[in-house]
Design an enzyme around this catalytic site. Structure first.
Site, PDB file in Angstrom:
ATOM      1  N   ASP A 184       0.749  -1.218   0.118  1.00  0.00           N
ATOM      2  CA  ASP A 184      -0.001   0.084  -0.051  1.00  0.00           C
ATOM      3  C   ASP A 184       0.907   1.215   0.117  1.00  0.00           C
ATOM      4  O   ASP A 184       1.764   1.232   1.007  1.00  0.00           O
ATOM      5  CB  ASP A 184      -0.954   0.020   1.251  1.00  0.00           C
ATOM      6  CG  ASP A 184      -1.964   1.130   1.298  1.00  0.00           C
ATOM      7  OD1 ASP A 184      -2.930   1.061   0.482  1.00  0.00           O
ATOM      8  OD2 ASP A 184      -1.541   2.308   2.019  1.00  0.00           O
ATOM      9  N   ILE A 185       0.549   2.062  -0.967  1.00  0.00           N
ATOM     10  CA  ILE A 185       1.268   3.433  -1.045  1.00  0.00           C
ATOM     11  C   ILE A 185       0.863   4.305   0.122  1.00  0.00           C
ATOM     12  O   ILE A 185      -0.319   4.783   0.237  1.00  0.00           O
ATOM     13  CB  ILE A 185       1.130   4.178  -2.217  1.00  0.00           C
ATOM     14  CG1 ILE A 185       1.406   3.224  -3.457  1.00  0.00           C
ATOM     15  CG2 ILE A 185       1.886   5.581  -2.259  1.00  0.00           C
ATOM     16  CD1 ILE A 185       0.936   3.762  -4.711  1.00  0.00           C
ATOM     17  N   ASN A 225      -1.963  12.881  -4.395  1.00  0.00           N
ATOM     18  CA  ASN A 225      -3.199  13.550  -5.087  1.00  0.00           C
ATOM     19  C   ASN A 225      -3.563  15.128  -4.994  1.00  0.00           C
ATOM     20  O   ASN A 225      -3.793  15.870  -5.884  1.00  0.00           O
ATOM     21  CB  ASN A 225      -4.273  12.567  -5.171  1.00  0.00           C
ATOM     22  CG  ASN A 225      -4.309  11.386  -6.089  1.00  0.00           C
ATOM     23  OD1 ASN A 225      -3.678  11.317  -6.859  1.00  0.00           O
ATOM     24  ND2 ASN A 225      -4.962  10.209  -5.485  1.00  0.00           N
ATOM     25  N   HIS A 265      -4.101  14.828  -9.647  1.00  0.00           N
ATOM     26  CA  HIS A 265      -4.445  13.052  -9.767  1.00  0.00           C
ATOM     27  C   HIS A 265      -3.884  12.505 -11.070  1.00  0.00           C
ATOM     28  O   HIS A 265      -3.338  11.493 -11.015  1.00  0.00           O
ATOM     29  CB  HIS A 265      -6.078  13.056 -10.342  1.00  0.00           C
ATOM     30  CG  HIS A 265      -6.768  13.156  -8.966  1.00  0.00           C
ATOM     31  ND1 HIS A 265      -7.066  12.310  -8.059  1.00  0.00           N
ATOM     32  CD2 HIS A 265      -7.688  14.386  -8.387  1.00  0.00           C
ATOM     33  CE1 HIS A 265      -7.934  12.826  -7.062  1.00  0.00           C
ATOM     34  NE2 HIS A 265      -8.216  14.070  -7.421  1.00  0.00           N
ATOM     35  N   ASP A 280      -1.725   9.420 -10.864  1.00  0.00           N
ATOM     36  CA  ASP A 280      -1.664   8.159 -11.815  1.00  0.00           C
ATOM     37  C   ASP A 280      -0.227   7.543 -12.190  1.00  0.00           C
ATOM     38  O   ASP A 280      -0.014   6.457 -12.304  1.00  0.00           O
ATOM     39  CB  ASP A 280      -2.458   8.464 -13.192  1.00  0.00           C
ATOM     40  CG  ASP A 280      -4.061   8.664 -12.717  1.00  0.00           C
ATOM     41  OD1 ASP A 280      -4.326   8.093 -11.630  1.00  0.00           O
ATOM     42  OD2 ASP A 280      -4.676   9.163 -13.583  1.00  0.00           O
ATOM     43  N   GLU A 325      -4.925   2.302  -4.361  1.00  0.00           N
ATOM     44  CA  GLU A 325      -3.419   2.398  -4.438  1.00  0.00           C
ATOM     45  C   GLU A 325      -2.961   1.322  -3.825  1.00  0.00           C
ATOM     46  O   GLU A 325      -1.442   1.348  -3.346  1.00  0.00           O
ATOM     47  CB  GLU A 325      -2.923   3.842  -3.496  1.00  0.00           C
ATOM     48  CG  GLU A 325      -3.266   3.557  -2.125  1.00  0.00           C
ATOM     49  CD  GLU A 325      -4.645   4.250  -1.711  1.00  0.00           C
ATOM     50  OE1 GLU A 325      -4.796   4.520  -0.713  1.00  0.00           O
ATOM     51  OE2 GLU A 325      -5.467   4.363  -2.616  1.00  0.00           O
TER      52      GLU A 325
END
Length: 387
Positions: A260-261, A268, A273, A277, A303
């Protein structure tokens, strides 16, 4: 055994027209797979054979000069179609120069039938061989399963090469004993009969190639995350069930990592955004560099990413997880001249190599990895936690 040449020419004309129309309908609004060029080649072939069929009733300039130039144009269009299919440059100037040269030669040799047959046989055979060369080069440069469509296309083009060379050889070393291209004999019959068959076989082959590419694209859409190119959640779940079943049969361990980030919302909010991405795509690239071919990487959601590590126990998975964590931390994402630093938290779980192990279910393994991930985040993030 001979057949009526005008009848054979008419068969080729009708087949080419019908097949061309079907390809244009099949192609629709697409302009990237070469089908429109192949359909154009069939139209040119139909027109060329129609002019040959009218030999003696229309001027020589139209029947022979333009007819042979159109025959060469048809094969040139097939060559362009295959190049477009593989994303190669089309080389229009070379194509037009060849057609002009053929028209000039046919005009100069208007009273030398045998010479015309030899030259056109060699030119058309060479053109078909050039299409085969493109197919061979692309097959050698791509690691992919054998294409049945490409095999059909090779067979059809191979028939053209062989027939043209035999026709040229017959005109060069033996007398054809004909005064007109419409006169029937064994060589004429074989030439136009094989041309009819080659048109069908090669056209079907090209259509199958396009269909195989479309099927592969649909398969990718069904199994890949469109943003990152990693496996999507559906494909991950299928891979997890498959690997668990294999591990049970072979009594081997299976590890699962949940990645998980950390603080991805801040990325973001601060960079936008689109930058977020880009970070997602970037992390997939960083992770892939350190995985084996047998490992499975996919986007589990948002994420969060999941890694399946066959034949890997908890200790080995923990070592890899720490390497991945350090690699991500050491590789900030470059975005519009800015460096976006980020870290990941990783939860590690593994099933043992005994069939009775209760963790040998997808639900148990996922739950264990999730709990480990939450513990890594609760302990301060940017760390690895084991189930």
């Amino acid at each position: 055994m001979t057949a009526d040449v005008p009848t054979l020419l008419l068969m080729i004309i009708v087949t080419s027209l019908v097949t061309s129309g079907a390809l244009l309908v099949l192609n629709g609004n697409q302009r990237n797979d070469g089908l429109q060029y192949w359909a154009g080649g069939l139209l040119l072939s139909a027109l060329a054979h129609a002019l040959l069929l009218l030999y003696g009733r229309i001027p020589y300039l139209l029947a022979i000069v333009l007819g042979n130039a159109l025959l060469s144009s048809a094969l040139a269009s097939f060559w362009l179609a295959v190049r477009r299919f593989h994303g190669l440059a089309l080389h229009w100037a070379r194509t037009l120069a060849l057609l002009a040269a053929i028209a000039l030669l046919m005009w100069l040799l208007q009273h030398q039938f045998a010479s015309r047959v030899v030259i056109m046989g060699l030119i058309l055979g060479l053109q078909a061989a050039l299409v085969l060369w493109v197919l061979r080069q692309r097959a050698l440069g791509a690691e992919q399963q054998r294409s049945r469509g490409a095999l059909l296309l090779v067979c059809g083009l191979g028939l053209i090469v062989l027939t043209m060379l035999l026709r040229a050889g017959a005109a060069l070393f033996f007398s054809l004993n004909i005064a007109s291209i419409l006169q029937s004999n064994l060589v004429q019959t074989l030439t136009f009969m094989v041309s009819f068959l080659a048109t069908l076989v090669s056209s079907f082959g090209f259509v199958f190639m396009a269909k195989e590419r479309a099927d592969q694209a649909n398969l990718r859409l069904a199994s890949q995350d469109p943003l990152t190119g990693a496996a999507n959640r559906r494909a991950l779940m299928q891979a997890l069930e498959t690997e668990l079943a294999r591990a049970s049969r072979q009594h081997t361990p299976l590890a699962l990592l949940m990645v998980d980030i950390d603080h991805f919302k801040r990325v973001n909010d601060h960079y936008g955004h689109l930058a977020g991405d880009h970070v997602l795509r970037h992390i997939v690239g960083v992770l892939r560099q350190r995985l084996r071919a047998s490992d499975v990487l996919g986007r589990y959601g948002g994420e969060e990413f999941m890694l399946l590590l066959p034949d890997t126990d908890l200790h080995g998975a923990a070592q890899l997880a720490e390497q991945l964590r350090q690699a991500v931390q050491a590789a900030p994402c470059e975005w519009q001249g800015q460096r976006i630093p980020f870290t990941v938290s990783i939860g590690v779980a593994a099933s043992a190599d005994t069939p009775a192990d209760p963790s040998r279910t997808s639900e148990a393994l996922l739950q264990a990895a999730d709990q480990a991930l939450y513990r890594a985040k609760d302990d301060g993030r940017n760390r690895v936690a084991l189930a």
